[in-house]
Design a protein around this motif. Sequence first.
Motif, PDB file in Angstrom:
ATOM      1  N   ARG A 217      21.639  35.822  32.357  1.00 45.99           N
ATOM      2  CA  ARG A 217      23.045  35.550  33.340  1.00 45.99           C
ATOM      3  C   ARG A 217      22.398  35.716  34.836  1.00 45.99           C
ATOM      4  O   ARG A 217      21.656  36.454  34.942  1.00 45.99           O
ATOM      5  CB  ARG A 217      23.919  36.581  33.141  1.00 45.99           C
TER       6      ARG A 217
ATOM      7  N   GLY B 107      18.132  23.948  33.605  1.00 42.72           N
ATOM      8  CA  GLY B 107      17.672  25.240  32.668  1.00 42.72           C
ATOM      9  C   GLY B 107      16.563  25.910  33.346  1.00 42.72           C
ATOM     10  O   GLY B 107      16.423  26.981  33.188  1.00 42.72           O
TER      11      GLY B 107
ATOM     12  N   MET C 104      15.939  24.015  25.072  1.00 37.01           N
ATOM     13  CA  MET C 104      17.455  23.785  24.681  1.00 37.01           C
ATOM     14  C   MET C 104      17.257  22.825  23.545  1.00 37.01           C
ATOM     15  O   MET C 104      16.703  21.630  23.559  1.00 37.01           O
ATOM     16  CB  MET C 104      18.202  23.187  25.788  1.00 37.01           C
TER      17      MET C 104
ATOM     18  N   THR D  89      26.574  32.481  33.054  1.00 41.00           N
ATOM     19  CA  THR D  89      25.482  32.356  32.153  1.00 41.00           C
ATOM     20  C   THR D  89      24.650  31.065  32.223  1.00 41.00           C
ATOM     21  O   THR D  89      25.174  30.023  32.991  1.00 41.00           O
ATOM     22  CB  THR D  89      26.196  32.356  30.625  1.00 41.00           C
ATOM     23  N   ARG D  90      23.740  30.772  31.279  1.00 37.35           N
ATOM     24  CA  ARG D  90      23.209  29.402  31.392  1.00 37.35           C
ATOM     25  C   ARG D  90      24.092  28.346  31.396  1.00 37.35           C
ATOM     26  O   ARG D  90      23.868  27.521  32.076  1.00 37.35           O
ATOM     27  CB  ARG D  90      22.320  29.294  30.441  1.00 37.35           C
ATOM     28  N   SER D  91      24.962  28.249  30.306  1.00 34.99           N
ATOM     29  CA  SER D  91      25.916  27.147  29.943  1.00 34.99           C
ATOM     30  C   SER D  91      26.753  27.011  31.059  1.00 34.99           C
ATOM     31  O   SER D  91      27.111  25.831  31.519  1.00 34.99           O
ATOM     32  CB  SER D  91      26.572  27.246  28.746  1.00 34.99           C
ATOM     33  N   ASP D  92      27.257  28.160  32.035  1.00 34.66           N
ATOM     34  CA  ASP D  92      28.139  27.866  32.718  1.00 34.66           C
ATOM     35  C   ASP D  92      27.544  27.407  34.130  1.00 34.66           C
ATOM     36  O   ASP D  92      27.970  27.008  35.122  1.00 34.66           O
ATOM     37  CB  ASP D  92      28.678  29.384  33.311  1.00 34.66           C
TER      38      ASP D  92
ATOM     39  N   TYR E 263      25.460  25.097  34.433  1.00 40.70           N
ATOM     40  CA  TYR E 263      25.596  23.531  34.462  1.00 40.70           C
ATOM     41  C   TYR E 263      26.797  23.177  35.343  1.00 40.70           C
ATOM     42  O   TYR E 263      26.952  22.330  36.209  1.00 40.70           O
ATOM     43  CB  TYR E 263      25.460  22.922  33.583  1.00 40.70           C
ATOM     44  N   HIS E 264      27.711  23.705  34.924  1.00 39.40           N
ATOM     45  CA  HIS E 264      29.339  23.503  35.895  1.00 39.40           C
ATOM     46  C   HIS E 264      29.250  23.939  37.247  1.00 39.40           C
ATOM     47  O   HIS E 264      29.594  23.223  38.039  1.00 39.40           O
ATOM     48  CB  HIS E 264      30.279  24.161  34.843  1.00 39.40           C
TER      49      HIS E 264
ATOM     50  N   ASP F 147      14.863  20.033  30.825  1.00 34.45           N
ATOM     51  CA  ASP F 147      15.985  20.419  31.265  1.00 34.45           C
ATOM     52  C   ASP F 147      15.671  21.193  32.756  1.00 34.45           C
ATOM     53  O   ASP F 147      15.464  22.304  32.857  1.00 34.45           O
ATOM     54  CB  ASP F 147      16.357  21.499  30.213  1.00 34.45           C
TER      55      ASP F 147
END
Length: 119
Positions: A63, A50, A40, A97-100, A102-103, A47
């Motif tokens: 995903r 991640g 990243m 997804t990877r970015s989602d 984290y949330h 990470d």
Amino acid sequence: TAPQPASKPDALPTQTATLSTSPAPLPGDFCGCPRQLAPMEGLEEPDTLGLLFLMYDSSCTGRLEPASLEAFVQDIFGEAATPAVLEAARQRKNGVTRSDFYHFFAEVDKLARAALATS
């Protein structure tokens, strides 16, 4: 007489047969696709979230499917994976997804901490 060509060495065994008969990766297995190894940008420390995402992305699609999300929650949170925590994973019907991710992790971590505080 003409010189005889050197005999060919026995062919080295290949992994083709093993790969074709091996089972599909399970959640938590690293499938090793090159995209998984991409770092990243802008991160100085590893990470960890991640890397966890990549471990559970057994299809290498970027995903996590709902089943992989639920397996992740059960494996990582263990006893803190209360019904409310598992429901948070089940609500992601299209996965994350990877970015989602984290949330998602922040939400699930908050639920798990609240469950541990009340027990």
